[in-house]
Design a protein around this motif. Structure first.
Motif, short mmCIF file in Angstrom:
data_model
loop_
_atom_site.label_atom_id
_atom_site.label_comp_id
_atom_site.label_asym_id
_atom_site.label_seq_id
_atom_site.Cartn_x
_atom_site.Cartn_y
_atom_site.Cartn_z
N ASN A 162 47.65 50.10 46.27
CA ASN A 162 46.67 49.61 45.30
C ASN A 162 46.07 48.29 45.74
O ASN A 162 44.86 48.09 45.69
CB ASN A 162 47.34 49.42 43.93
N LEU A 163 46.94 47.36 46.17
CA LEU A 163 46.48 46.03 46.59
C LEU A 163 45.51 46.14 47.77
O LEU A 163 44.48 45.46 47.82
CB LEU A 163 47.68 45.15 46.99
N TYR A 164 45.85 47.02 48.72
CA TYR A 164 44.98 47.18 49.89
C TYR A 164 43.63 47.78 49.50
O TYR A 164 42.58 47.33 49.97
CB TYR A 164 45.66 48.05 50.95
N SER A 165 43.65 48.79 48.61
CA SER A 165 42.38 49.41 48.17
C SER A 165 41.49 48.39 47.47
O SER A 165 40.28 48.37 47.67
CB SER A 165 42.67 50.58 47.22
N PHE A 262 44.23 52.80 38.88
CA PHE A 262 45.13 53.13 39.99
C PHE A 262 46.41 53.70 39.38
O PHE A 262 46.62 53.61 38.18
CB PHE A 262 45.50 51.86 40.77
N HIS A 263 47.27 54.26 40.23
CA HIS A 263 48.56 54.70 39.72
C HIS A 263 49.38 53.46 39.38
O HIS A 263 49.66 52.64 40.23
CB HIS A 263 49.26 55.57 40.76
N GLY A 264 49.70 53.34 38.10
CA GLY A 264 50.51 52.21 37.65
C GLY A 264 49.77 50.90 37.58
O GLY A 264 50.39 49.84 37.47
N ASP A 265 48.45 50.91 37.64
CA ASP A 265 47.69 49.66 37.62
C ASP A 265 46.25 49.93 37.16
O ASP A 265 45.75 51.05 37.31
CB ASP A 265 47.65 49.05 39.03
N VAL A 266 45.60 48.92 36.63
CA VAL A 266 44.19 49.07 36.23
C VAL A 266 43.47 47.74 36.43
O VAL A 266 44.04 46.68 36.20
CB VAL A 266 44.06 49.56 34.76
N LEU A 267 42.23 47.81 36.90
CA LEU A 267 41.35 46.64 36.93
C LEU A 267 40.31 46.87 35.84
O LEU A 267 39.42 47.69 36.00
CB LEU A 267 40.65 46.52 38.29
N PRO A 268 40.43 46.18 34.71
CA PRO A 268 39.54 46.49 33.58
C PRO A 268 38.13 45.96 33.78
O PRO A 268 37.93 44.94 34.45
CB PRO A 268 40.22 45.80 32.40
#
Length: 529
Positions: A162-165, A262-268
């Motif tokens: 996720n961080l890399y994407s 993302f899986h287990g994460d979101v950028l709102p």
């Protein structure tokens, strides 16, 4: 022996002839998976660049070149001067060769390692994923250098994918200080409920149906029986009531364009204070909402509708699983919401039956969910079916979206509309051959009209074919597009469509709200962002 005058003048003549055969021009560099490349001239010509010359440039560089003939009557380009190099920051992985440290860039056309000198390493170690920038362009000697801007992590960093994407696609992971200040002010003022211009719909028994974890609740639903069917109310969160179009916050939202999941994460798309609290249609709280009130007939036709700037109060935050259990007769813990749920279920059945008969409903595909462990790696992959409760919500959202498209279209607004042209124009002949071979019953139907496209797709999706025809024709289809002009949405067999039910998560829906409100207030709705 000395050359005589004749020989000298011949040589000079030969030299000037060779110079005359050369052509100088500006071009843009196109890389390849190999070491050579091409110079693309403004007139569209592509000139071969040999590997040694390619070392001096990056893909997309604008350069001055000299085009010269080769012995075998071909032409090649020599790089003479750099005009512009647009390569900014990029992501990649740190690699080591002996004591030298390099970055392997994650760029489609650039497959060479770039040297990172010791002073520009920023604590990087072999195997780290990094964000880099160019320190030295290779135009002079073919030896580029890069500097490390930040280290993203390595294979052991939890959630590195996720961080890399986020880094690779330059997704904003924080808000500007101006936006943060604006949010604090908005939350403190809580202005929209105090204006007095809103219609009070707090006595309607709205409920929201979402995942258990959802906090950014976009929609709440209510339905009641009418003389010839039902009245459906779709209440949509109203962030445009808070956010000033001339603010830094508005510009931040427009730049993000969507929440990214993302899986287990979101950028709102919206700051969480707004999306999960101030604007969210939370249980028991009075909230501003844009409400679409729709007449639904007994046979599921979407009739007259009205958009209302209102105040609503959700009576229950229900989960998809809970509502699904209730609808399937497996649980009575939702009995206190039985009346609105029963009406919503009847509305859903009528709307879905109507679309199945007169429109197109997307086929149910097997979907899968990744279950992550504590280090955010995939532990298991579980199949899941779309629940009846999810289909219920989807059908109500589609009805509201159809009304929004009709509202904008009938009043001549500049969209935004969502159009879907169906089969790609350059694949129509192929599609016709495909139909005549596999579905002769609809070989004469016109796929460029809504009715023809619907006939074709319904035939391909029907049972009894030896091959999966519906899936086979998917590769000939276009993607949906955004448009300022209303146009057909072939995939749903509708004359016009847009999206308005997720303004906390999608800038498209946020824009549609601004357009609807402009029309409600008697202003022109011809914005084109």
């Amino acid at each position: 022996s000395m050359l005589n005058q004749d020989s000298l003048s011949q040589l000079k003549g030969l030299k000037s002839q060779m110079e005359a055969e050369k052509e100088r021009a500006e071009a843009v560099i196109k890389g390849t998976q190999n070491r050579y490349g091409f110079a693309v001239l403004d007139d569209g010509r592509e000139i071969f660049i040999p590997p040694d010359e390619m070392l001096k440039v990056f893909p997309d560089d604008r350069v001055k070149i000299c085009i010269r003939p080769t012995k075998d009557n071909k032409t090649i380009a020599d790089i003479e001067k750099l005009v512009d190099s647009p390569l900014g920051d990029f992501t990649g992985r740190c690699v080591r060769k002996g004591k030298a440290v390099f970055v392997e860039p994650d760029l489609q056309q650039l497959n060479r390692w770039l040297f990172i000198p010791p002073h520009a390493r920023n604590g990087v170690k072999e195997g780290d994923y990094v964000r880099c920038a160019i320190l030295r362009h290779p135009i002079r000697d073919g030896k580029p250098q890069a500097k490390v801007l930040s280290v993203i992590g390595d294979d052991a960093t939890p959630g590195i994918e996720n961080l890399y994407s986020m880094a690779k696609y330059r997704l904003a992971t924080d808000w500007t200080s101006a936006s943060k200040k604006e949010v604090e002010r908005l939350v403190a003022e809580c202005q929209p409920l105090n204006t007095g211009k809103r219609r009070d719909l707090t006595d309607l028994e709205f409920i929201s149906i979402d995942t258990v974890k959802t906090q950014d609740i976009d929609d709440a639903l209510y339905a009641e029986i009418s003389s010839d069917g039902w009245t459906l109310f779709v209440a949509i969160a109203d962030p445009t009531a808070y956010i000033d179009e001339d603010s830094e916050l508005y510009r931040d939202i427009a730049a993000r364009g969507t929440s990214v999941y993302f899986h287990g994460d979101v950028l709102p798309m919206l700051p969480e204070q707004l999306s999960q609290d101030t604007c969210a249609l939370s249980e028991g709280s009075d909230r501003p909402a844009l409400v679409c009130k729709i007449a639904i007939s007994d046979n599921g036709e979407v009739g007259d509708f009205e958009f209302i700037e209102a105040t609503v109060r959700s009576r229950g935050k229900l989960s998809y699983y809970g509502v699904d259990r209730y609808l399937n007769g497996q649980g009575d813990e939702l009995m206190s919401h039985a009346t609105p749920l029963e009406s919503l279920y009847q509305v859903f059945r009528a709307l879905r039956a109507n679309r199945e008969e007169h429109g197109l409903v997307m086929e149910d595909r097997q979907e899968y969910r990744w279950i992550l462990n504590d280090s955010k790696q995939i532990e298991t992959i579980e199949p899941f079916e779309k629940l009846l409760s999810q289909k219920l919500v989807e059908e109500c959202m589609i009805a509201a979206n159809r009304c929004a498209a009709r509202f904008l279209r009938e009043r001549g607004a500049s969209g935004p509309f969502v159009t879907h042209p169906g089969i790609r124009p350059d694949r129509l002949d192929e599609a016709r051959k495909f139909l005549s071979m596999h579905a002769p019953a609809v070989a004469e139907s016109d796929p460029t009209t809504v009715s023809g496209y619907r006939e074709i797709m319904r035939c391909l999706a029907s049972d009894g074919h030896a091959l999966p025809l519906r899936g086979m024709i998917n590769r000939l289809l276009t993607r949906a597009e955004l448009s300022t002009e209303p146009g057909a949405h072939m995939g749903m067999a509708l004359e016009a469509y847009t999206n308005c039910t997720s303004p906390l998560r999608k800038y498209l829906d946020f824009l549609v709200h601004l357009q609807i409100k402009a029309l409600l207030h008697g202003q022109s709705a011809n914005r084109v962002d």
